[in-house]
Design a protein around this motif. Structure first.
Motif, PDB file in Angstrom:
ATOM      1  N   TYR A  60       0.829  -1.202   0.000  1.00  0.00           N
ATOM      2  CA  TYR A  60       0.000   0.000   0.000  1.00  0.00           C
ATOM      3  C   TYR A  60       0.867   1.258   0.000  1.00  0.00           C
ATOM      4  O   TYR A  60       0.624   2.202  -0.761  1.00  0.00           O
ATOM      5  CB  TYR A  60      -0.908   0.031   1.232  1.00  0.00           C
ATOM      6  CG  TYR A  60      -2.094  -0.901   1.194  1.00  0.00           C
ATOM      7  CD1 TYR A  60      -2.923  -0.979   0.066  1.00  0.00           C
ATOM      8  CD2 TYR A  60      -2.418  -1.688   2.300  1.00  0.00           C
ATOM      9  CE1 TYR A  60      -4.024  -1.823   0.044  1.00  0.00           C
ATOM     10  CE2 TYR A  60      -3.519  -2.537   2.284  1.00  0.00           C
ATOM     11  CZ  TYR A  60      -4.320  -2.597   1.157  1.00  0.00           C
ATOM     12  OH  TYR A  60      -5.407  -3.430   1.139  1.00  0.00           O
ATOM     13  N   ILE A  61       1.889   1.278   0.860  1.00  0.00           N
ATOM     14  CA  ILE A  61       2.698   2.482   1.050  1.00  0.00           C
ATOM     15  C   ILE A  61       3.672   2.709  -0.105  1.00  0.00           C
ATOM     16  O   ILE A  61       3.683   3.775  -0.737  1.00  0.00           O
ATOM     17  CB  ILE A  61       3.454   2.432   2.390  1.00  0.00           C
ATOM     18  CG1 ILE A  61       2.457   2.512   3.555  1.00  0.00           C
ATOM     19  CG2 ILE A  61       4.479   3.568   2.485  1.00  0.00           C
ATOM     20  CD1 ILE A  61       3.083   2.349   4.927  1.00  0.00           C
ATOM     21  N   PHE A  62       4.485   1.704  -0.404  1.00  0.00           N
ATOM     22  CA  PHE A  62       5.587   1.919  -1.355  1.00  0.00           C
ATOM     23  C   PHE A  62       5.176   1.787  -2.814  1.00  0.00           C
ATOM     24  O   PHE A  62       5.830   2.354  -3.694  1.00  0.00           O
ATOM     25  CB  PHE A  62       6.736   0.955  -1.038  1.00  0.00           C
ATOM     26  CG  PHE A  62       7.398   1.230   0.277  1.00  0.00           C
ATOM     27  CD1 PHE A  62       8.163   2.374   0.457  1.00  0.00           C
ATOM     28  CD2 PHE A  62       7.223   0.369   1.350  1.00  0.00           C
ATOM     29  CE1 PHE A  62       8.765   2.637   1.687  1.00  0.00           C
ATOM     30  CE2 PHE A  62       7.814   0.622   2.576  1.00  0.00           C
ATOM     31  CZ  PHE A  62       8.585   1.770   2.743  1.00  0.00           C
ATOM     32  N   LEU A  63       4.112   1.036  -3.086  1.00  0.00           N
ATOM     33  CA  LEU A  63       3.702   0.843  -4.474  1.00  0.00           C
ATOM     34  C   LEU A  63       2.522   1.721  -4.880  1.00  0.00           C
ATOM     35  O   LEU A  63       2.144   1.738  -6.063  1.00  0.00           O
ATOM     36  CB  LEU A  63       3.365  -0.626  -4.727  1.00  0.00           C
ATOM     37  CG  LEU A  63       4.506  -1.610  -4.496  1.00  0.00           C
ATOM     38  CD1 LEU A  63       4.073  -3.029  -4.818  1.00  0.00           C
ATOM     39  CD2 LEU A  63       5.742  -1.233  -5.316  1.00  0.00           C
ATOM     40  N   ASN A  64       1.949   2.450  -3.901  1.00  0.00           N
ATOM     41  CA  ASN A  64       0.853   3.349  -4.250  1.00  0.00           C
ATOM     42  C   ASN A  64       0.980   4.707  -3.564  1.00  0.00           C
ATOM     43  O   ASN A  64       1.102   5.726  -4.234  1.00  0.00           O
ATOM     44  CB  ASN A  64      -0.497   2.717  -3.927  1.00  0.00           C
ATOM     45  CG  ASN A  64      -1.655   3.543  -4.459  1.00  0.00           C
ATOM     46  OD1 ASN A  64      -1.996   4.564  -3.910  1.00  0.00           O
ATOM     47  ND2 ASN A  64      -2.274   3.093  -5.558  1.00  0.00           N
ATOM     48  N   LEU A  65       0.952   4.728  -2.233  1.00  0.00           N
ATOM     49  CA  LEU A  65       0.939   6.012  -1.541  1.00  0.00           C
ATOM     50  C   LEU A  65       2.173   6.859  -1.841  1.00  0.00           C
ATOM     51  O   LEU A  65       2.061   8.082  -2.028  1.00  0.00           O
ATOM     52  CB  LEU A  65       0.805   5.810  -0.029  1.00  0.00           C
ATOM     53  CG  LEU A  65      -0.561   5.372   0.495  1.00  0.00           C
ATOM     54  CD1 LEU A  65      -0.542   5.279   2.016  1.00  0.00           C
ATOM     55  CD2 LEU A  65      -1.656   6.341   0.046  1.00  0.00           C
ATOM     56  N   LEU A  66       3.347   6.247  -1.881  1.00  0.00           N
ATOM     57  CA  LEU A  66       4.566   7.012  -2.125  1.00  0.00           C
ATOM     58  C   LEU A  66       4.578   7.669  -3.504  1.00  0.00           C
ATOM     59  O   LEU A  66       4.717   8.902  -3.606  1.00  0.00           O
ATOM     60  CB  LEU A  66       5.801   6.125  -1.926  1.00  0.00           C
ATOM     61  CG  LEU A  66       7.157   6.801  -2.175  1.00  0.00           C
ATOM     62  CD1 LEU A  66       7.351   7.987  -1.246  1.00  0.00           C
ATOM     63  CD2 LEU A  66       8.298   5.790  -2.007  1.00  0.00           C
ATOM     64  N   PRO A  67       4.419   6.906  -4.597  1.00  0.00           N
ATOM     65  CA  PRO A  67       4.404   7.578  -5.908  1.00  0.00           C
ATOM     66  C   PRO A  67       3.210   8.510  -6.085  1.00  0.00           C
ATOM     67  O   PRO A  67       3.330   9.569  -6.713  1.00  0.00           O
ATOM     68  CB  PRO A  67       4.361   6.418  -6.905  1.00  0.00           C
ATOM     69  CG  PRO A  67       3.833   5.252  -6.138  1.00  0.00           C
ATOM     70  CD  PRO A  67       4.329   5.429  -4.739  1.00  0.00           C
ATOM     71  N   ALA A  68       2.051   8.129  -5.520  1.00  0.00           N
ATOM     72  CA  ALA A  68       0.880   9.000  -5.628  1.00  0.00           C
ATOM     73  C   ALA A  68       1.126  10.325  -4.920  1.00  0.00           C
ATOM     74  O   ALA A  68       0.744  11.393  -5.421  1.00  0.00           O
ATOM     75  CB  ALA A  68      -0.350   8.311  -5.034  1.00  0.00           C
ATOM     76  N   SER A  69       1.787  10.276  -3.748  1.00  0.00           N
ATOM     77  CA  SER A  69       2.062  11.497  -2.986  1.00  0.00           C
ATOM     78  C   SER A  69       3.018  12.422  -3.733  1.00  0.00           C
ATOM     79  O   SER A  69       2.848  13.645  -3.730  1.00  0.00           O
ATOM     80  CB  SER A  69       2.650  11.140  -1.616  1.00  0.00           C
ATOM     81  OG  SER A  69       1.745  10.354  -0.866  1.00  0.00           O
ATOM     82  N   ILE A  70       4.033  11.838  -4.373  1.00  0.00           N
ATOM     83  CA  ILE A  70       4.962  12.645  -5.181  1.00  0.00           C
ATOM     84  C   ILE A  70       4.197  13.319  -6.321  1.00  0.00           C
ATOM     85  O   ILE A  70       4.360  14.513  -6.590  1.00  0.00           O
ATOM     86  CB  ILE A  70       6.102  11.775  -5.727  1.00  0.00           C
ATOM     87  CG1 ILE A  70       6.957  11.225  -4.576  1.00  0.00           C
ATOM     88  CG2 ILE A  70       6.967  12.571  -6.698  1.00  0.00           C
ATOM     89  CD1 ILE A  70       7.972  10.177  -5.004  1.00  0.00           C
ATOM     90  N   GLY A  71       3.350  12.548  -6.977  1.00  0.00           N
ATOM     91  CA  GLY A  71       2.526  13.113  -8.044  1.00  0.00           C
ATOM     92  C   GLY A  71       1.584  14.181  -7.531  1.00  0.00           C
ATOM     93  O   GLY A  71       1.374  15.212  -8.186  1.00  0.00           O
ATOM     94  N   ASN A  72       1.011  13.957  -6.356  1.00  0.00           N
ATOM     95  CA  ASN A  72       0.106  14.942  -5.760  1.00  0.00           C
ATOM     96  C   ASN A  72       0.805  16.271  -5.494  1.00  0.00           C
ATOM     97  O   ASN A  72       0.231  17.347  -5.697  1.00  0.00           O
ATOM     98  CB  ASN A  72      -0.476  14.416  -4.446  1.00  0.00           C
ATOM     99  CG  ASN A  72      -1.408  13.231  -4.603  1.00  0.00           C
ATOM    100  OD1 ASN A  72      -1.691  12.520  -3.645  1.00  0.00           O
ATOM    101  ND2 ASN A  72      -1.890  13.001  -5.824  1.00  0.00           N
ATOM    102  N   LEU A  73       2.054  16.198  -5.027  1.00  0.00           N
ATOM    103  CA  LEU A  73       2.833  17.419  -4.805  1.00  0.00           C
ATOM    104  C   LEU A  73       3.024  18.194  -6.105  1.00  0.00           C
ATOM    105  O   LEU A  73       2.880  19.421  -6.143  1.00  0.00           O
ATOM    106  CB  LEU A  73       4.199  17.073  -4.202  1.00  0.00           C
ATOM    107  CG  LEU A  73       4.244  16.770  -2.712  1.00  0.00           C
ATOM    108  CD1 LEU A  73       5.568  16.105  -2.343  1.00  0.00           C
ATOM    109  CD2 LEU A  73       4.061  18.050  -1.902  1.00  0.00           C
ATOM    110  N   ILE A  74       3.335  17.466  -7.173  1.00  0.00           N
ATOM    111  CA  ILE A  74       3.546  18.109  -8.478  1.00  0.00           C
ATOM    112  C   ILE A  74       2.239  18.700  -9.001  1.00  0.00           C
ATOM    113  O   ILE A  74       2.191  19.856  -9.446  1.00  0.00           O
ATOM    114  CB  ILE A  74       4.121  17.101  -9.483  1.00  0.00           C
ATOM    115  CG1 ILE A  74       5.502  16.621  -9.023  1.00  0.00           C
ATOM    116  CG2 ILE A  74       4.200  17.714 -10.884  1.00  0.00           C
ATOM    117  CD1 ILE A  74       6.050  15.447  -9.815  1.00  0.00           C
ATOM    118  N   GLY A  75       1.177  17.907  -8.943  1.00  0.00           N
ATOM    119  CA  GLY A  75      -0.111  18.359  -9.474  1.00  0.00           C
ATOM    120  C   GLY A  75      -0.652  19.580  -8.764  1.00  0.00           C
ATOM    121  O   GLY A  75      -1.117  20.536  -9.403  1.00  0.00           O
ATOM    122  N   GLY A  76      -0.600  19.576  -7.424  1.00  0.00           N
ATOM    123  CA  GLY A  76      -1.138  20.705  -6.667  1.00  0.00           C
ATOM    124  C   GLY A  76      -0.209  21.899  -6.654  1.00  0.00           C
ATOM    125  O   GLY A  76      -0.634  23.044  -6.842  1.00  0.00           O
TER     126      GLY A  76
END
Length: 289
Positions: free
Chosen positions: A249-265
């Motif tokens: 959950y953390i390393f294969l989804n939340l981590l890359p999603a969070s990086i993307g979220n930072l870029i998107g927002g």
């Protein structure tokens, strides 16, 4: 000129009152983002953490509501609509209550940094990290309480399993899948940034609800990976089954999603509009000083 109404003169010389705008213009919205970011930073740490915990808890409530509304619906369009409406309830509670959601402050804090402050502010980055941890803890605590209550039926957990498969489908694609989650996260927080944009633009509670719902429905229907939303789904999934492990959950989804979220927002909403309306924002600040 009065901000709330516009005045003109008729042929007979009488003043005619015209209603003012029912929303804020973009430069006012971006300026308000910066003000909100500063307001969050000015709060004591205990308030910041409590508001982050609260925002995380709303994510789990939104997750279960999205599943409950869509369970048993066969028509895909209606399924996505109801699922998105369910999750919009969680976001509406966040936006209206002033809770601290990681993906919202990805828009607010960059706006503060670009327009109100400098980039070298250590307390800002500490707050960013504490908001993320607080959101995870809040989502997990509510999931624990829901499990303890025994309120949900077996059909809910069947549907939850399908949601989790949908969210975690990228893990079978290896490195490519990891970067796909990151790109999906960019799209997700671009939309949530616009939800914050529309919600801030609205000047009444109805407009704020509508401004929240439309982008949220779109990101849910598109399966764009939004880390804060996934915290709610994954907390319920972790407690109810061994379908996936915590590190998946953390390393294969939340981590890359969070990086993307930072870029998107931070870039596609905050930086983009801050740069586009830079002169207007400076004029607005001078007129307010």
């Amino acid at each position: 000129m009065n901000k709330e109404s516009l005045h003109s003169t008729s042929d007979e010389g009488e003043k005619v009152d015209r209603p003012g705008r029912q929303f804020y213009i973009p430069s006012q919205i971006v300026d308000e983002f910066g003000e909100k970011g500063r307001d969050h930073l000015d709060k004591p740490f205990r308030a910041q953490l409590l508001l982050a915990l609260t925002a995380g808890s709303f994510m789990t409530f939104g997750a279960i509501f999205s599943i409950l509304l869509a369970t048993g619906v066969e028509v895909k369009g209606i399924y996505h609509l109801l699922s998105g409406l369910g999750f919009a309830a969680g976001y509406a509670m966040v936006f209206i209550s002033g809770s601290v959601l990681f993906t919202e402050i990805n828009v607010l804090l960059p706006s503060y940094l670009f327009n109100k402050s400098g980039l070298m502010k250590v307390n800002i980055y500490k707050f960013w990290a504490s908001a993320y941890v607080g959101n995870i803890l809040g989502a997990f605590i509510v999931a624990v309480l829901i499990q303890m209550s025994g309120s949900l039926s077996s059909s809910f957990y069947t549907e939850l399993s399908m949601y989790l498969d949908h969210k975690m489908k990228f893990m079978d694609r290896g490195v490519v899948g990891w970067f796909q989650v990151l790109v999906s996260g960019i799209l997700a927080n671009w939309l949530i940034g616009m939800a914050a944009f529309l919600t801030t633009a609205a000047r009444d509670i109805t407009g704020k609800f509508l401004g929240t719902m439309l982008p949220v429905i779109l990101f849910v229907a598109g399966n764009f990976q939004h880390s804060a939303a996934n915290m709610g789904y994954f907390s319920m999934g972790f407690l109810s089954s061994d379908q996936y492990t915590w590190y998946e959950y953390i390393f294969l989804n939340l981590l890359p999603a969070s990086i993307g979220n930072l870029i998107g927002g931070g870039i596609l909403v905050s930086l983009l509009f801050s740069y586009a309306y830079k002169e207007d924002i400076q004029t607005l600040e001078k007129s307010n000083s």
